[in-house]
Motif scaffolding. Structure first.
Motif, PDB file in Angstrom:
ATOM      1  N   ALA A 189       2.021  11.812   9.169  1.00 52.79           N
ATOM      2  CA  ALA A 189       1.135  11.773   8.019  1.00 52.79           C
ATOM      3  C   ALA A 189       1.086  13.111   7.289  1.00 52.79           C
ATOM      4  CB  ALA A 189      -0.259  11.374   8.456  1.00 52.79           C
ATOM      5  N   GLN A 190       1.210  14.192   8.019  1.00 56.55           N
ATOM      6  CA  GLN A 190       1.240  15.531   7.415  1.00 56.55           C
ATOM      7  C   GLN A 190       0.167  15.736   6.364  1.00 56.55           C
ATOM      8  OE1 GLN A 190       5.297  15.853   6.109  1.00 56.55           O
ATOM      9  NE2 GLN A 190       5.919  16.863   7.999  1.00 56.55           N
ATOM     10  N   GLY A 191      -1.036  15.303   6.699  1.00 54.65           N
ATOM     11  CA  GLY A 191      -2.141  15.546   5.782  1.00 54.65           C
ATOM     12  C   GLY A 191      -2.260  14.538   4.655  1.00 54.65           C
ATOM     13  N   LYS A 192      -1.254  13.685   4.496  1.00 50.90           N
ATOM     14  CA  LYS A 192      -1.381  12.658   3.468  1.00 50.90           C
ATOM     15  C   LYS A 192      -2.412  11.629   3.917  1.00 50.90           C
ATOM     16  CE  LYS A 192       3.312  11.877   1.959  1.00 50.90           C
ATOM     17  NZ  LYS A 192       4.285  10.782   1.988  1.00 50.90           N
ATOM     18  N   PRO A 193      -3.180  11.073   2.967  1.00 50.67           N
ATOM     19  CA  PRO A 193      -4.080   9.989   3.361  1.00 50.67           C
ATOM     20  C   PRO A 193      -3.285   8.787   3.883  1.00 50.67           C
ATOM     21  CG  PRO A 193      -4.187  10.390   0.977  1.00 50.67           C
ATOM     22  CD  PRO A 193      -3.274  11.426   1.554  1.00 50.67           C
ATOM     23  N   ARG A 194      -3.871   8.120   4.888  1.00 51.70           N
ATOM     24  CA  ARG A 194      -3.159   7.034   5.552  1.00 51.70           C
ATOM     25  C   ARG A 194      -3.860   5.703   5.351  1.00 51.70           C
ATOM     26  NH1 ARG A 194      -3.730  10.709  10.704  1.00 51.70           N
ATOM     27  NH2 ARG A 194      -5.774  10.514   9.734  1.00 51.70           N
ATOM     28  N   VAL A 195      -3.123   4.731   4.867  1.00 50.45           N
ATOM     29  CA  VAL A 195      -3.636   3.371   4.749  1.00 50.45           C
ATOM     30  C   VAL A 195      -2.855   2.494   5.713  1.00 50.45           C
ATOM     31  CG1 VAL A 195      -3.825   1.340   3.263  1.00 50.45           C
ATOM     32  CG2 VAL A 195      -4.378   3.599   2.346  1.00 50.45           C
ATOM     33  N   VAL A 196      -3.577   1.735   6.535  1.00 47.63           N
ATOM     34  CA  VAL A 196      -2.931   0.755   7.400  1.00 47.63           C
ATOM     35  C   VAL A 196      -3.336  -0.628   6.915  1.00 47.63           C
ATOM     36  CG1 VAL A 196      -2.791  -0.182   9.744  1.00 47.63           C
ATOM     37  CG2 VAL A 196      -2.814   2.307   9.380  1.00 47.63           C
ATOM     38  N   VAL A 197      -2.339  -1.492   6.736  1.00 44.88           N
ATOM     39  CA  VAL A 197      -2.590  -2.863   6.296  1.00 44.88           C
ATOM     40  C   VAL A 197      -2.195  -3.795   7.437  1.00 44.88           C
ATOM     41  CG1 VAL A 197      -2.065  -4.629   4.562  1.00 44.88           C
ATOM     42  CG2 VAL A 197      -2.009  -2.199   3.916  1.00 44.88           C
ATOM     43  N   VAL A 198      -3.089  -4.680   7.827  1.00 44.47           N
ATOM     44  CA  VAL A 198      -2.773  -5.651   8.877  1.00 44.47           C
ATOM     45  C   VAL A 198      -2.573  -7.011   8.240  1.00 44.47           C
ATOM     46  CG1 VAL A 198      -3.606  -6.834  10.950  1.00 44.47           C
ATOM     47  CG2 VAL A 198      -4.069  -4.385  10.630  1.00 44.47           C
ATOM     48  N   GLY A 199      -1.355  -7.549   8.378  1.00 47.33           N
ATOM     49  CA  GLY A 199      -1.031  -8.866   7.840  1.00 47.33           C
ATOM     50  C   GLY A 199      -0.192  -8.751   6.581  1.00 47.33           C
ATOM     51  N   GLY A 200       1.040  -9.264   6.643  1.00 50.64           N
ATOM     52  CA  GLY A 200       1.953  -9.148   5.501  1.00 50.64           C
ATOM     53  C   GLY A 200       2.041 -10.415   4.689  1.00 50.64           C
ATOM     54  N   GLY A 201       0.904 -11.050   4.411  1.00 48.28           N
ATOM     55  CA  GLY A 201       0.908 -12.269   3.600  1.00 48.28           C
ATOM     56  C   GLY A 201       0.495 -11.982   2.172  1.00 48.28           C
ATOM     57  N   ALA A 202      -0.101 -12.995   1.540  1.00 50.32           N
ATOM     58  CA  ALA A 202      -0.412 -12.898   0.112  1.00 50.32           C
ATOM     59  C   ALA A 202      -1.307 -11.687  -0.184  1.00 50.32           C
ATOM     60  CB  ALA A 202      -1.083 -14.188  -0.356  1.00 50.32           C
ATOM     61  N   GLY A 203      -2.304 -11.454   0.657  1.00 52.25           N
ATOM     62  CA  GLY A 203      -3.184 -10.312   0.429  1.00 52.25           C
ATOM     63  C   GLY A 203      -2.553  -9.000   0.873  1.00 52.25           C
ATOM     64  N   GLY A 204      -2.085  -8.962   2.120  1.00 52.09           N
ATOM     65  CA  GLY A 204      -1.623  -7.711   2.715  1.00 52.09           C
ATOM     66  C   GLY A 204      -0.361  -7.151   2.074  1.00 52.09           C
ATOM     67  N   ALA A 205       0.625  -8.004   1.834  1.00 50.23           N
ATOM     68  CA  ALA A 205       1.879  -7.514   1.243  1.00 50.23           C
ATOM     69  C   ALA A 205       1.607  -6.973  -0.155  1.00 50.23           C
ATOM     70  CB  ALA A 205       2.922  -8.639   1.199  1.00 50.23           C
ATOM     71  N   THR A 206       0.774  -7.685  -0.912  1.00 50.08           N
ATOM     72  CA  THR A 206       0.458  -7.236  -2.274  1.00 50.08           C
ATOM     73  C   THR A 206      -0.253  -5.879  -2.240  1.00 50.08           C
ATOM     74  OG1 THR A 206       0.144  -9.554  -2.911  1.00 50.08           O
ATOM     75  CG2 THR A 206      -0.661  -7.877  -4.446  1.00 50.08           C
TER      76      THR A 206
ATOM     77  N   ILE B 161       0.272   8.470  -0.812  1.00 49.50           N
ATOM     78  CA  ILE B 161      -0.430   7.819   0.293  1.00 49.50           C
ATOM     79  C   ILE B 161       0.606   7.263   1.261  1.00 49.50           C
ATOM     80  CG2 ILE B 161      -1.953   5.904   0.941  1.00 49.50           C
ATOM     81  CD1 ILE B 161      -3.333   6.191  -1.753  1.00 49.50           C
ATOM     82  N   ASP B 162       0.321   7.446   2.534  1.00 53.04           N
ATOM     83  CA  ASP B 162       1.189   6.940   3.573  1.00 53.04           C
ATOM     84  C   ASP B 162       0.763   5.505   3.899  1.00 53.04           C
ATOM     85  OD1 ASP B 162       3.163   7.679   5.621  1.00 53.04           O
ATOM     86  OD2 ASP B 162       1.505   7.193   6.967  1.00 53.04           O
ATOM     87  N   VAL B 163       1.614   4.523   3.612  1.00 51.89           N
ATOM     88  CA  VAL B 163       1.222   3.120   3.789  1.00 51.89           C
ATOM     89  C   VAL B 163       1.985   2.487   4.949  1.00 51.89           C
ATOM     90  CG1 VAL B 163       1.013   0.860   2.690  1.00 51.89           C
ATOM     91  CG2 VAL B 163       0.839   2.935   1.293  1.00 51.89           C
ATOM     92  N   THR B 164       1.246   1.907   5.883  1.00 50.09           N
ATOM     93  CA  THR B 164       1.852   1.193   7.010  1.00 50.09           C
ATOM     94  C   THR B 164       1.418  -0.258   6.967  1.00 50.09           C
ATOM     95  OG1 THR B 164       1.792   3.179   8.372  1.00 50.09           O
ATOM     96  CG2 THR B 164       2.035   1.087   9.528  1.00 50.09           C
ATOM     97  N   LEU B 165       2.383  -1.158   7.117  1.00 51.42           N
ATOM     98  CA  LEU B 165       2.087  -2.593   7.117  1.00 51.42           C
ATOM     99  C   LEU B 165       2.432  -3.158   8.495  1.00 51.42           C
ATOM    100  CD1 LEU B 165       1.396  -5.248   5.556  1.00 51.42           C
ATOM    101  CD2 LEU B 165       3.794  -5.335   4.864  1.00 51.42           C
ATOM    102  N   ILE B 166       1.444  -3.778   9.130  1.00 52.46           N
ATOM    103  CA  ILE B 166       1.670  -4.386  10.449  1.00 52.46           C
ATOM    104  C   ILE B 166       1.729  -5.896  10.290  1.00 52.46           C
ATOM    105  CG2 ILE B 166       0.852  -4.532  12.837  1.00 52.46           C
ATOM    106  CD1 ILE B 166      -0.973  -2.155  12.236  1.00 52.46           C
ATOM    107  N   GLU B 167       2.839  -6.464  10.689  1.00 57.75           N
ATOM    108  CA  GLU B 167       3.030  -7.918  10.537  1.00 57.75           C
ATOM    109  C   GLU B 167       4.010  -8.360  11.627  1.00 57.75           C
ATOM    110  OE1 GLU B 167       2.221 -10.798   8.594  1.00 57.75           O
ATOM    111  OE2 GLU B 167       3.672 -11.653   9.997  1.00 57.75           O
ATOM    112  N   PRO B 168       3.611  -9.320  12.474  1.00 56.88           N
ATOM    113  CA  PRO B 168       4.493  -9.687  13.581  1.00 56.88           C
ATOM    114  C   PRO B 168       5.808 -10.348  13.153  1.00 56.88           C
ATOM    115  CG  PRO B 168       2.540 -11.088  13.522  1.00 56.88           C
ATOM    116  CD  PRO B 168       2.308  -9.976  12.561  1.00 56.88           C
ATOM    117  N   SER B 169       5.777 -11.137  12.080  1.00 57.70           N
ATOM    118  CA  SER B 169       6.984 -11.892  11.724  1.00 57.70           C
ATOM    119  C   SER B 169       7.912 -11.083  10.833  1.00 57.70           C
ATOM    120  CB  SER B 169       6.614 -13.169  10.970  1.00 57.70           C
ATOM    121  OG  SER B 169       5.587 -13.834  11.629  1.00 57.70           O
ATOM    122  N   ARG B 170       9.201 -11.252  11.079  1.00 50.73           N
ATOM    123  CA  ARG B 170      10.178 -10.625  10.184  1.00 50.73           C
ATOM    124  C   ARG B 170      10.374 -11.459   8.929  1.00 50.73           C
ATOM    125  NH1 ARG B 170      12.691  -6.296  12.447  1.00 50.73           N
ATOM    126  NH2 ARG B 170      11.907  -6.022  14.555  1.00 50.73           N
ATOM    127  N   THR B 171      10.112 -12.733   9.055  1.00 52.24           N
ATOM    128  CA  THR B 171      10.232 -13.624   7.902  1.00 52.24           C
ATOM    129  C   THR B 171       8.873 -14.247   7.641  1.00 52.24           C
ATOM    130  OG1 THR B 171      12.476 -14.143   8.569  1.00 52.24           O
ATOM    131  CG2 THR B 171      11.469 -15.617   6.974  1.00 52.24           C
TER     132      THR B 171
END
Ligand SMILES: Cc1cc2nc3c(=O)[nH]c(=O)nc-3n(C[C@H](O)[C@H](O)[C@H](O)COP(=O)(O)OP(=O)(O)OC[C@H]3O[C@@H](n4cnc5c(N)ncnc54)[C@H](O)[C@@H]3O)c2cc1C
Lengths: 235, 420
Positions: free
Chosen positions: B26-43, B56-66
């Motif tokens: 993160a190196q001091g950058k603000p960090r956003v974590v998003v859980v769920g890569g669907g209509a809300g999370g991916a957007t 901003i450092d953005v991380t998306l957690i989503e179990p499915s690759r598709t």
């Protein structure tokens, strides 16, 4: 939670309001015949008229847009017709003023008649070739209806592209920012004036389409200008 | 428009390292974590990454690759879409937008330490956490059914293998067989979804198995776009659909997945396919994060922040926001309001007023599309409806066809708005 569909609204596709604006004076058909010289390269009207580059214009009043059997219209005009656009004095005037801002993908490559008197005159001329014209100025199909031109004050508003970028996110759920136009037209790289005129036409319910009338209906003049400023050249 | 303009090379490659030493990444950058890569999370992930231009450092957690969209999954059942046509990957979000996409389950949230733990081990610190986990089913909602029965009686209300299974079962129905649906009580994702599905199943059966029957047991007295669907069923599939609403005991249902029977108001019927769509609640992680009240997660309308925790935002189906239906369109709309607010909170960028909208298209038969939609605004209490419209019964065929074509355009639009 209640599904919004439970309530039925009147903004049905196909309901235009021909009497939305003040019924202006009917134009002068004789003068309109001269104006029609500009249209003649593509359109015929009168006895024996046939479709050539453009469709013939006999009976155009009350006809659904893109409604002439056998003529190959643009998708854009077909879509407008299917969503309820009919040709009347007000819609014809709006279209002829600036064809592309009225129906984005129209094949009618004509810059438009900017002078309202020219438009009134040519429409009065065309009316002579539609069935049973009634000479009651307020009544369809002779009603002169709204003037489609947007107040110059509105056109002069300097839109804030940053605000436009934020607002544009409401548009890009349906209109692709890459500009695809399958089923839903592209709205990127429009001249800002065309964009503003089109959005105000939805806001005033002159362009038919319930979704667009609803979305434009709650945008302020500044917001429309901001969107135009953004979509002119989206980042 | 090219994606290159927005490409931040190298960030995606740092994902693995980030997992073991997130603070260094993160190196001091603000960090956003998003859980769920669907209509809300991916957007939300895409908009924050795109608009913050690397701040901003953005991380998306989503179990499915598709990700298979639920939207248009009914059209797959009806034969109007391929399964591959509703499948999307996260490649562009990672490579084109510099989002750290982690394919794993979030298993817990520590709101004090502000970390999210992962099933694969390790944890991720956040400054702002966005949850868009969609729905889970309420245990015991339909007597005789639980998630372990989903291979016999699929819900197909999360798209993918469940949708495929349901389609295979429909195709394998014996001549003159029976398809049953147990419809869900309000509120649930996609109010017209079950009825669009009935239409699509009827469309398939009419062509290959016209003597087949469809029974719908519904705990509700009425449903979304009811007049439009009932008109369409009468026009296209006369006599095929038997809808049993609350007034006729449609809410008094039990199923036996082994015997393949459905009992509605005391009357047992042997069926060939049974699509059970149970009552729903927010995806489990919302509860684990401590932001639910009952089945859903209450949020503030202005920015979608949780009423329980100002650093956690909840989007889409999982949120309890007011008047918006639980739809992909709504989740996408909420995500953009949230992204703007989160970016403002972390980088001081301008925050604009919330505007929300929704339109849901449904397909009833070939070229017979209908829609319903509304605009919404944020009030101190909730997201409140401003204006709306609905397709009318008796519309002409050209308009219905145009409406269907529009839905295809919308699908292309929203999926590129989600996944780039
Ligand atoms: C049959 C059907 C038809 C539909 N048709 C339409 C339509 O036409 N139009 C429309 O607008 N909407 C439609 N919808 C509704 C739409 O699919 C949902 O409302 C929308 O997907 C909600 O978005 P979301 O982000 O809340 O959840 P989702 O899109 O479901 O995304 C949630 C994601 O979170 C992930 N997740 C869950 N828990 C965790 C965890 N613990 N850790 C990490 N990841 C997790 C899941 O894997 C999933 O990918 C339909 C739904 C169905 C079922």
């Amino acid at each position: 939670m209640r599904w919004p569909g439970a309530q039925v609204f009147a903004a049905v596709a196909g309901v235009l309001s021909p009497a939305a604006g003040a019924a202006a004076e009917l134009g002068d058909a004789e003068a309109g015949k001269l104006v029609f010289e500009k249209c003649k390269g593509c359109h015929q009207v009168g006895e024996g008229a046939e479709s050539r580059i453009g469709p013939h214009l006999n009976g155009v009043f009350g006809r659904k847009a893109a409604g002439l059997e056998g003529f190959n219209y643009s998708k854009s005009l077909e879509r407008a017709g299917n969503s309820g656009l009919e040709w009347h004095a007000d819609t014809l005037s709006a279209y002829v003023e600036n064809p592309r801002s009225f129906a984005s993908g129209t094949r009618m490559s004509f810059p438009g008649l900017k002078d309202p008197q020219d438009r009134a005159n040519v429409i009065a001329y065309l009316r002579k070739f539609s069935d049973n014209p009634r000479d009651i100025p307020e009544a369809d199909p002779t009603a002169k209806g709204t003037d489609h031109s947007v107040d110059p004050g509105i056109l002069a508003i300097q839109g804030d592209p940053e605000y436009g970028a934020y607002l544009s996110s409401e548009c890009t759920t349906c209109h692709q920012i890459e500009g695809g136009d399958e089923g839903i037209p592209s709205i990127v790289f429009w001249p800002d004036e065309d964009f503003i005129i089109a959005m105000h036409a939805y806001k005033e319910k002159q362009r038919p389409h319930p979704v667009m009338q609803m979305i434009a209906g709650r945008l302020s003049n500044e917001e429309i200008a901001a969107l135009a400023a953004y979509f002119k050249n989206p980042e | 428009m090219t994606l290159n303009r927005r490409t931040f090379l190298g960030t995606a490659g740092a994902v693995a390292a980030g997992l073991s030493a997130p603070a260094v990444l993160a190196q001091g950058k603000p960090r956003v974590v998003v859980v769920g890569g669907g209509a809300g999370g991916a957007t939300a992930a895409r908009y924050i990454a795109k608009d913050s231009k690397g701040e901003i450092d953005v991380t998306l957690i989503e179990p499915s690759r598709t990700y298979y969209t639920c939207f248009f999954s009914n059209l797959y059942l009806g034969g109007f879409q391929e399964l591959s046509g509703i499948a999307h990957s996260y490649g562009t979000l990672a490579a084109g937008y510099g989002i750290n996409v982690i394919h794993d389950w979030a298993t817990g949230v520590d709101p004090d330490a502000r970390t999210v733990s992962l099933a694969g081990g390790g944890f991720l610190p956040y400054d702002k956490l966005i949850l868009s986990p969609g729905i889970d089913f309420v245990d015991g909602a339909v007597e005789g059914w639980d998630v372990s029965a989903q291979n016999k009686m699929p819900h197909a209300y999360k798209a993918g293998s469940q949708t495929e299974l349901l389609k295979a079962q429909i195709m394998a129905m014996p001549e003159g067989g029976t398809f049953a649906m147990v419809a869900p009580p309000n509120p649930y994702r996609c109010p017209p979804g079950p009825y669009e599905r009935v239409s699509m199943v009827a469309h398939v059966l009419k062509a290959r198995n016209p003597a087949a029957k469809i029974i719908v047991a519904d705990p509700k007295p009425k449903f979304s776009k009811m007049a439009l669907f009932q008109e369409g069923w009468a026009n296209h599939y006369e006599g095929m659909v038997d809808w049993i609403g609350e007034d006729f005991g449609g809410g008094n249902v039990s199923v036996d997945p082994d015997a393949m029977t459905v009992t509605i108001d005391g009357e047992e019927t042997k069926v060939d396919v049974c699509n059970v769509i149970p009552a729903m609640k927010a995806g489990r992680i919302a509860e684990m994060a401590g932001v639910t009240d009952g089945n859903w997660a209450p949020v503030n309308a202005a920015d979608m922040s949780s009423k329980a925790n100002p650093d956690i935002y909840v989007l889409g189906d999982a949120s309890q926001q007011g008047d918006m239906p639980k739809s992909g369109f709504s989740a996408n709309s909420q995500a953009k309001v949230c992204a703007n607010a989160v970016r403002g909170a972390l980088t001081g960028s301008k925050v604009f007023p919330a505007k929300f909208s929704n339109t849901c298209w449904s397909l009833i038969g070939t070229n017979d599309g209908v829609k319903v939609g509304a605009t919404y605004e944020a009030t101190p209490e909730k997201i409140a409806k401003v204006d709306g419209f609905i397709s009318q019964t008796g519309e002409d065929a050209d308009l219905r066809k145009a409406t269907y074509e529009e839905s295809i355009g919308w699908y292309a639009g929203i999926t590129s708005d989600m996944f780039g």
